[in-house]
Structure formats: structure tokens, C-alpha cells
Write an enzyme that holds these catalytic residues in place. Structure first.
Site, mmCIF file in Angstrom:
data_model
loop_
_atom_site.group_PDB
_atom_site.id
_atom_site.type_symbol
_atom_site.label_atom_id
_atom_site.label_comp_id
_atom_site.label_asym_id
_atom_site.label_seq_id
_atom_site.Cartn_x
_atom_site.Cartn_y
_atom_site.Cartn_z
ATOM 1 N N THR A 14 41.235 -5.495 3.984
ATOM 2 C CA THR A 14 40.465 -6.442 4.803
ATOM 3 C C THR A 14 41.375 -7.259 5.706
ATOM 4 O O THR A 14 40.976 -7.674 6.794
ATOM 5 C CB THR A 14 39.653 -7.370 3.869
ATOM 6 N N SER A 63 41.343 -0.419 0.223
ATOM 7 C CA SER A 63 42.012 -0.193 -1.071
ATOM 8 C C SER A 63 41.057 0.222 -2.185
ATOM 9 O O SER A 63 41.496 0.631 -3.252
ATOM 10 C CB SER A 63 42.846 -1.405 -1.485
ATOM 11 N N THR A 96 42.206 -6.248 -1.207
ATOM 12 C CA THR A 96 42.126 -7.049 -2.436
ATOM 13 C C THR A 96 41.578 -6.241 -3.623
ATOM 14 O O THR A 96 41.864 -6.572 -4.769
ATOM 15 C CB THR A 96 41.210 -8.273 -2.230
ATOM 16 N N ASP A 97 40.782 -5.195 -3.324
ATOM 17 C CA ASP A 97 40.024 -4.550 -4.412
ATOM 18 C C ASP A 97 40.909 -3.955 -5.509
ATOM 19 O O ASP A 97 40.572 -4.058 -6.690
ATOM 20 C CB ASP A 97 39.120 -3.444 -3.841
#
Ligand code: ASP
Length: 319
Positions: A14, A63, A96-97
Site C-alpha cells: 500500500t 503483500s 502490511t498484510d
């Protein structure tokens, strides 16, 4: 000025996302902006680096779609740069995932006893009204440039986390990462690091030589994560064993307890040669082992990090 280089490796996420409308924080497409462009959007980045900045685009993906081959390539680029005496540290821009999983993988395979690898990210795309990426990148570079910094770290929302504990705990808010009951290792304030805990210690078993173990791997041991829950059965385990699974990590209830039907299937799997590891569904704390436990526990690793450690273990031992 240390004069040494900070290397920034772009992988997408992101932080590199774009949405059609500036106010849209969820309908964006991740991994669109190159790492050079991300750096250009951060005033003061060179001063924070206290030395030359070098950028490299290693991947460009959301990710959620992270793959073992990308981890391998990323680890090899990190190892290459960390071995350069002119490099002070490495920063990775990431989604971030699965940031915590990448952090743990790198922790397991890199020698980071003397240099830092700092992952950073954003919860808002680069086109947001108030993107969090630029400040996070600036903070990550400041941490990487800090004398004495070491280990695989994650920097976001002004906090510094270690790879072992860090977890994404919120799907939307900007302050999305936590190290649970231990708290962050420290904070970045106006470019300065304030440490509450020491930098992470070196990986316990196999950091030395681990990068060689993965350098040429294209077929990774198959390790799956499954959950124990009300109404659980052994059907999934039996199907996975038939399908050739090599390792299973169970996100158990509470202190490593498992629904009896699922447990029976897991014990059968273990007897047939599948490696089974217990972690817990609880977001804090860790499984406390008891004498006579039939299934080993993950030593405090979350189910998803335990999956990575088991996969690497199987790789080393030949499955
Ligand atoms: N899906 C995005 C990713 O992990 C989410 C983010 O970066 O915040 O790449």
C-alpha cells in the site's frame, strides 16, 4: 554522518499504492509506485540516512500475494548488501498484510548480528489525503542509520518492533502494528531513536549458513496452518496428509488445547511422519508446555511465523 550507504529495497504494498480518488483509502491498487519515486516524495531522507542512499526494486506486489520465491530473492539481495562493508543497513518497503511473515523469514535466514534490516509500510496509499508512508519511510531510514542498530525490525507509526513479536493487529487504522504484551522495542521521535528494550538478539539456531540453504530452492516444503475451534473435525488434516503435506501448524485454543477430533487426526498425521507444531489462537502470551505433551509447541511463535520456521527446518533436514 557515518558516510555508509543505506540501501532501500522496494517490494510494493500500500505504501506504493494508488487510488483514483485521494480520499479513497480502501479502493486503491497496491504496488504501483516505484521505490525511487517513493523516496523522492520524502524531504530530508538523505539527511536521515547520514550517507548515500541506494534504491533497488526487488519486487512489486500486494503483500497478500507474497510468495516463497520472492522471499528468497529478497533475502539474497539483503545478504548481498549486508556483506558490503560500505553498507550501514537495509530498509525494505513492504505491504502490511504479510510484513510480519517476511520479517520472520529474514530473521531466520540472514546474519543480522551487526546490521539492521528495517521493514516499513503504510496503511494509506501514496495518493491518500494524509499518506502515512512518507513518515514511515523517513523513520525506517533513521533507524537503519542509527549506530548499533541490528536485527530484523519493523518501523511504522513511530514505533520500532522486532521480527519475533510484531503483528498486524488492525485491518484499517493507521496504527496497525503491535508487539503485544511486550510492547515495541522503542520509538522514532523527530528522527531520533528512543529504545525501551535492547535490539533483537541473534536467531537461536541457524543464522550462519541459512542463506545458502535457501539460495537455490524452488520447491519449498509444504507446511499448512489450521485452526482448532468448536465443531472441528479431522477431515482437513486427513485430506492434507493424503495430499502430501509435510508440516502442520495448529492455531490451538488457549494454552495449546485442541478439539479431540482434530487432535486424533493430528496424532495420526504425526505418526505417519508429518511434523506437527502447536501455536495458539490467543493474540497474546504463548503456549506453556507440559511434561508429556504429545505435540511440540512453537516456542512462542505465532502460527504464521511457526509455519515459516517449520518450513525452513524441513528444508534443512530434507523433509
Ligand atoms: N494489501 C496490502 C499489502 O499488504 C495492504 C497494505 O500494504 O497495507 O500489500
Amino acid at each position: 554522518m557515518s558516510g555508509k550507504k543505506i540501501v532501500i529495497l522496494g517490494t510494493g504494498g500500500t505504501i506504493a499504492g494508488i487510488s483514483a480518488q485521494a480520499g479513497d483509502n480502501i479502493g486503491y491498487v497496491a504496488a504501483q509506485v516505484g521505490v525511487q519515486q517513493l523516496m523522492a516524495a520524502v524531504p530530508g531522507l538523505e539527511q536521515a540516512a547520514r550517507g548515500p542512499l541506494v534504491a533497488e526494486q526487488v519486487a512489486q506486489l500486494d503483500s497478500k500475494d507474497m510468495a516463497h520465491g520472492v522471499w528468497r530473492d529478497l533475502a539474497l539481495r539483503c545478504a548481498h548488501h549486508l556483506a558490503d562493508p560500505q553498507v550501514q543497513g537495509v530498509v525494505i518497503t513492504h505491504g502490511t498484510d504479510t510484513l510480519e511473515e517476511t520479517a520472520w523469514f529474514l530473521h531466520e535466514v540472514l546474519d543480522v548480528r551487526a546490521k539492521p534490516v528495517v521493514l516499513t509500510c503504510a496503511m494509506r496509499p501514496s495518493t491518500a489525503l494524509a499518506p502515512d508512508g512518507p513518515q514511515n519511510l523517513l523513520d525506517a531510514v533513521a533507524v537503519a542509520a542509527t549506530s548499533g542498530a541490528r536485527g530484523v525490525l519493523a518501523v511504522a507509526s513511530g514505533e520500532i518492533h522486532g521480527a519475533r513479536r510484531v503483528q498486524k493487529v488492525h485491518p484499517y487504522r493507521v496504527h496497525a502494528f503491535s508487539s503485544g504484551e511486550g510492547g515495541p522495542l522503542g520509538w522514532v521521535e523527530e528522527g531520533n531513536v528512543r529504545l525501551e528494550q535492547d535490539w533483537p538478539s541473534a536467531p537461536t539456531g541457524h543464522a550462519k549458513g541459512a542463506i545458502e540453504d535457501i539460495a537455490d530452492v524452488s520447491l519449498w516444503p509444504r507446511v499448512e496452518v489450521l485452526f482448532s475451534h468448536a465443531g472441528a473435525t479431522g477431515a482437513l488434516v486427513d485430506a492434507l496428509v493424503r495430499d502430501g503435506v509435510q508440516g502442520l501448524v495448529v492455531a490451538c485454543t488457549g494454552n495449546g488445547t485442541i478439539h479431540h477430533a482434530l487432535e486424533a487426526a493430528l496424532l495420526r498425521a504425526q505418526q505417519s511422519g508429518v511434523c506437527v507444531v502447536r501455536s495458539t489462537r490467543c493474540p497474546e502470551g504463548q503456549v506453556l508446555p507440559k511434561p508429556g505433551d504429545a505435540l511440540p509447541d512453537s516456542g512462542g511463535l505465532s502460527p504464521f511465523k511457526a509455519r515459516i520456521s517449520l518450513m525452513l527446518e524441513l528444508l534443512r533436514t530434507g523433509g
